[in-house]
Design a protein around this motif. Structure first.
Motif, PDB file in Angstrom:
ATOM      1  N   ASP A  89       5.892  29.927  -8.051  1.00 61.26           N
ATOM      2  CA  ASP A  89       5.531  28.525  -8.190  1.00 61.26           C
ATOM      3  C   ASP A  89       6.809  27.688  -8.186  1.00 61.26           C
ATOM      4  O   ASP A  89       7.570  27.688  -9.150  1.00 61.26           O
ATOM      5  CB  ASP A  89       4.756  28.308  -9.489  1.00 61.26           C
ATOM      6  N   ASP A 124      10.430  26.462 -24.160  1.00 60.32           N
ATOM      7  CA  ASP A 124       9.429  26.286 -23.114  1.00 60.32           C
ATOM      8  C   ASP A 124       9.640  27.382 -22.087  1.00 60.32           C
ATOM      9  O   ASP A 124      10.783  27.686 -21.716  1.00 60.32           O
ATOM     10  CB  ASP A 124       9.577  24.922 -22.441  1.00 60.32           C
ATOM     11  N   TYR A 153       7.858  29.431 -18.456  1.00 60.72           N
ATOM     12  CA  TYR A 153       6.855  29.517 -17.387  1.00 60.72           C
ATOM     13  C   TYR A 153       5.986  28.262 -17.336  1.00 60.72           C
ATOM     14  O   TYR A 153       4.790  28.318 -17.064  1.00 60.72           O
ATOM     15  CB  TYR A 153       5.970  30.755 -17.576  1.00 60.72           C
ATOM     16  N   GLY A 154       6.595  27.114 -17.615  1.00 64.53           N
ATOM     17  CA  GLY A 154       5.859  25.863 -17.558  1.00 64.53           C
ATOM     18  C   GLY A 154       5.054  25.547 -18.801  1.00 64.53           C
ATOM     19  O   GLY A 154       4.440  24.481 -18.882  1.00 64.53           O
ATOM     20  N   GLU A 155       5.038  26.446 -19.794  1.00 64.71           N
ATOM     21  CA  GLU A 155       4.301  26.213 -21.033  1.00 64.71           C
ATOM     22  C   GLU A 155       5.164  25.412 -22.010  1.00 64.71           C
ATOM     23  O   GLU A 155       6.352  25.698 -22.180  1.00 64.71           O
ATOM     24  CB  GLU A 155       3.901  27.545 -21.680  1.00 64.71           C
ATOM     25  N   LYS A 189       7.270  24.720  -8.587  1.00 65.71           N
ATOM     26  CA  LYS A 189       7.318  23.655  -9.580  1.00 65.71           C
ATOM     27  C   LYS A 189       7.874  24.147 -10.911  1.00 65.71           C
ATOM     28  O   LYS A 189       8.270  23.358 -11.758  1.00 65.71           O
ATOM     29  CB  LYS A 189       5.908  23.079  -9.784  1.00 65.71           C
ATOM     30  N   GLN A 190       7.862  25.463 -11.091  1.00 62.15           N
ATOM     31  CA  GLN A 190       8.381  26.021 -12.327  1.00 62.15           C
ATOM     32  C   GLN A 190       9.885  26.254 -12.216  1.00 62.15           C
ATOM     33  O   GLN A 190      10.361  26.732 -11.190  1.00 62.15           O
ATOM     34  CB  GLN A 190       7.694  27.350 -12.643  1.00 62.15           C
TER      35      GLN A 190
END
Length: 648
Positions: A116, A523, A525-527, A118-119
């Motif tokens: 991804d 934060d 993996y996007g979490e 975006k990550q």
């Protein structure tokens, strides 16, 4: 091999083999006490003579052998966790491959190949290794490698429980059955033999001489495919190890400068080397990692021969660059520094209760005893190095999309009860080592083993006992100390904030204040696992229904783990990364406690340089604490990932 049994003697017998009189000598060079008799020191000013006192016995809780980044992390972790610790280094500087002598970049997991886009790709290491690199940008903005050495030295010698011994090598283990009783060490510069007694030993020396003399089981070379079902292993096992490399850096002289190779330089077969793009010269500022030599049997015994050949091969490559006419960009360049000591990738790998292998990593296997992680690609260098131009210099077998776990059972010896190891000498297959050998990954192993060693001393147990009986406690400690374990949130039962604390905070730009107790200090993996203030100053409060006694408050701030932070030989590589103290890092704050209905200031933090901020104060009985964040090093907001409170 198990040698000397700690000076056991019978009447009239010298118990140390190295000081027995030589056969055929008419005069013994030592007396019955083991003192030299042929070296009487004479002080001309006073006329006094005497035998030099060159034997010392030292006592510690933990002995760490080897002071690369793994050894530094192990020693500092052990000392901070209460163990009287000694760090023994066979060079005049700390840092190992990362020191000014070899100048290998402190890389880590920033090569993750996340699908991804975006990550963010980087999930940088925290803990002791991050502390060191932030301090380096604070004290060494000029990017000097000799100054970097001294940043490392200061980082270690200021620890009150830690003694640093430079120019000293551990040469032999004195055994008590399957337990190391002492390490015999030789000081090069002071002609002194030390016997270091310790309860726990951590061999972070890479080559592992102490562990080998203790009889710790190890292996060298490459496993065959069948043993661990590793697809990237050779069909049959062999003796090849990844090679050693010397590095260089150049200086732009502003005018054309000639280069005259030394007489021992070896011609560079550039036509074969560049065929099929097996070797590349992408730039002429620094390099070249592929000027590399290993050995198919004993890479340690071959080291000096390989050092000479590596220098000869390097100067042959540079001669081609400077004098072939194919690299006009090198016309104004002169060599500014060339390494004289090869950086080593692989030699002994000591066997633990688990041997980490390729499939553990590629399958992202979850280990209940995970204590560290990695993410560098499986990066196996070609057997033969620069003498094998038929193969690519490196086989980047496969990258990782997320972090893999490293179990504690790979970090202690299966047959020596009080011995751990960290770094490239851990319990790994050759293929697994091609990823785990990266310096920041080694440093995380070091922090885990140092913490475990201190725990062993405190509990009167050995590493296998920690793995079997106390692994959750070890994991909680190293997470508290700001390392990260994938798939293992913190759940410290002693943390008063997690136990009935209610959190409130200033208005948030992002995140939620209740995430500060979710056990994940970053934060990933996007979490989202943070709270970020809308502005500064900002406030976080923890409230309890009933008064609690506390004397410590800790928090984890932000250092933007999605940016690189390492210092490079070539400053041009610093684009897009931190080259200062991270501007996100909290700089100034105060902490108040609500005692009998009144706010009382209990701690002040100024010019902070660490992600994990620790404060300690006389015990108070409070119904609330208030964290007043006043200033960040360069941003108008403050981001926090965790808040904890403890009673001593």
């Amino acid at each position: 091999m198990k040698r000397r049994s700690f000076f056991k003697t019978s009447a009239g017998t010298v118990g140390v083999a190295s000081i027995l009189p030589m056969a055929g000598c008419t005069t013994a060079r030592v007396n019955s006490k083991g003192e030299r008799t042929t070296d009487k020191w004479t002080q001309v000013g006073t006329g006094k003579t005497g035998l030099p006192n060159r034997k010392k016995t030292l006592n510690y809780d933990v002995a760490v052998l080897g002071a690369g980044m793994a050894g530094i992390s192990a020693a500092v972790a052990a000392a901070r966790n209460g163990a009287k610790t000694v760090l023994v280094q066979d060079r005049p500087v700390l840092g190992g491959n990362a020191s000014s002598e070899m100048r290998v970049t402190v890389n880590g997991v920033h090569g993750l190949r996340v699908k991804d886009k975006k990550q963010p790709k980087i999930e940088r290491e925290t803990g002791i290794i991050e502390e060191i690199m932030i301090e380096n940008w604070y004290y060494n903005p000029q990017e000097s490698y000799p100054v970097w050495d001294h940043v490392l030295y200061n980082f270690c010698v200021r620890e009150p429980n830690l003694t640093v011994m430079l120019n000293c090598q551990a040469t032999e283990a004195i055994m008590d059955g399957a337990k190391i009783k002492s390490a015999v060490c030789w000081g090069y510069t002071n002609e002194t033999e030390y016997v270091i007694n310790a309860k726990q030993f951590v061999d972070c020396s890479g080559d592992g001489l102490l562990a080998a003399t203790a009889g710790a089981e190890y292996r060298t070379g490459r496993e065959g495919k069948a043993e661990f079902n590793e697809s990237y292993a050779p069909d049959q096992p062999d003796g090849w190890t990844q090679g050693d490399t010397i590095m260089m850096i150049t200086k732009d002289m502003g005018r054309p400068v000639p280069f005259y190779p030394p007489e021992y330089a070896l011609p560079f077969d550039y036509e074969k080397a560049f065929k099929d793009k097996h070797r590349k010269i992408k730039q002429v500022k620094e390099g070249f990692w592929w000027v590399e030599l290993g050995d198919e049997f004993d890479t340690i015994a071959a080291r000096e021969d390989n050092r000479h050949k590596l220098m000869a091969y390097f100067y042959g490559v540079w001669d081609h660059i400077k004098n072939s006419g194919d690299f006009p960009e090198a016309d104004n360049l002169a060599l500014d520094w060339v390494g004289s000591i090869p950086g080593r990738r692989e030699s002994r790998r000591f066997m633990g209760d688990h041997v980490l292998c390729q499939n553990d990593m590629l399958d992202y296997r979850h280990f209940e005893d995970a204590v560290a992680y990695g993410g560098w690609s499986l990066d196996e260098h070609a057997p033969g190095g620069i003498e094998n131009l038929d193969d690519p210099a490196s086989f980047f077998h496969q990258g990782f999309e997320k972090l893999y776990e490293i179990p504690y059972r790979s970090l202690y010896s299966k047959n020596i009860s009080n011995l751990q190891f960290s770094g490239r000498n851990a319990s790994l297959t050759h293929i697994a080592l091609s990823s785990t050998r990266i310096i920041s990954t080694c440093a995380m192993m070091g922090q885990a083993t140092g913490s475990a060693a201190a725990m062993c001393v405190d509990k009167g147990v050995n590493p296998r006992d920690i793995a079997q009986l106390h692994i959750k406690e070890l994991q909680e400690q190293i997470i508290r100390d700001d390392t990260f374990i994938p798939n293992r949130p913190a759940n410290d039962p002693k943390d008063l904030v997690r136990n009935d604390g209610m959190l409130f905070a200033s208005p948030a730009k992002s995140g939620d204040v209740n995430l500060l107790t979710d056990g994940i200090g970053r934060d990933i993996y996007g979490e989202v696992h943070h709270w970020e203030s809308n502005s500064l100053p900002a406030e976080i409060q923890v409230v309890w229904e009933k008064p609690v006694e506390l004397s410590k408050v800790e928090l984890k701030g932000d250092t933007e783990l999605h940016k690189k932070i390492a210092m490079h030989k070539n400053p041009a590589k610093n684009e897009g990364q931190h080259t200062t103290v991270p501007p996100e890092l909290i700089k100034t704050m105060t902490i108040d406690a609500q005692v009998n209905g009144k706010w009382v200031q209990v701690a002040t933090v100024e010019n902070n340089l660490v992600r994990r901020i620790k404060t300690e104060f006389p015990t108070v009985r409070a119904t609330a604490i208030r964290l007043n964040i006043k200033e960040v090093h360069g941003k108008p907001t403050a981001k926090v990932f965790e808040v904890r409170a403890y009673k001593s």
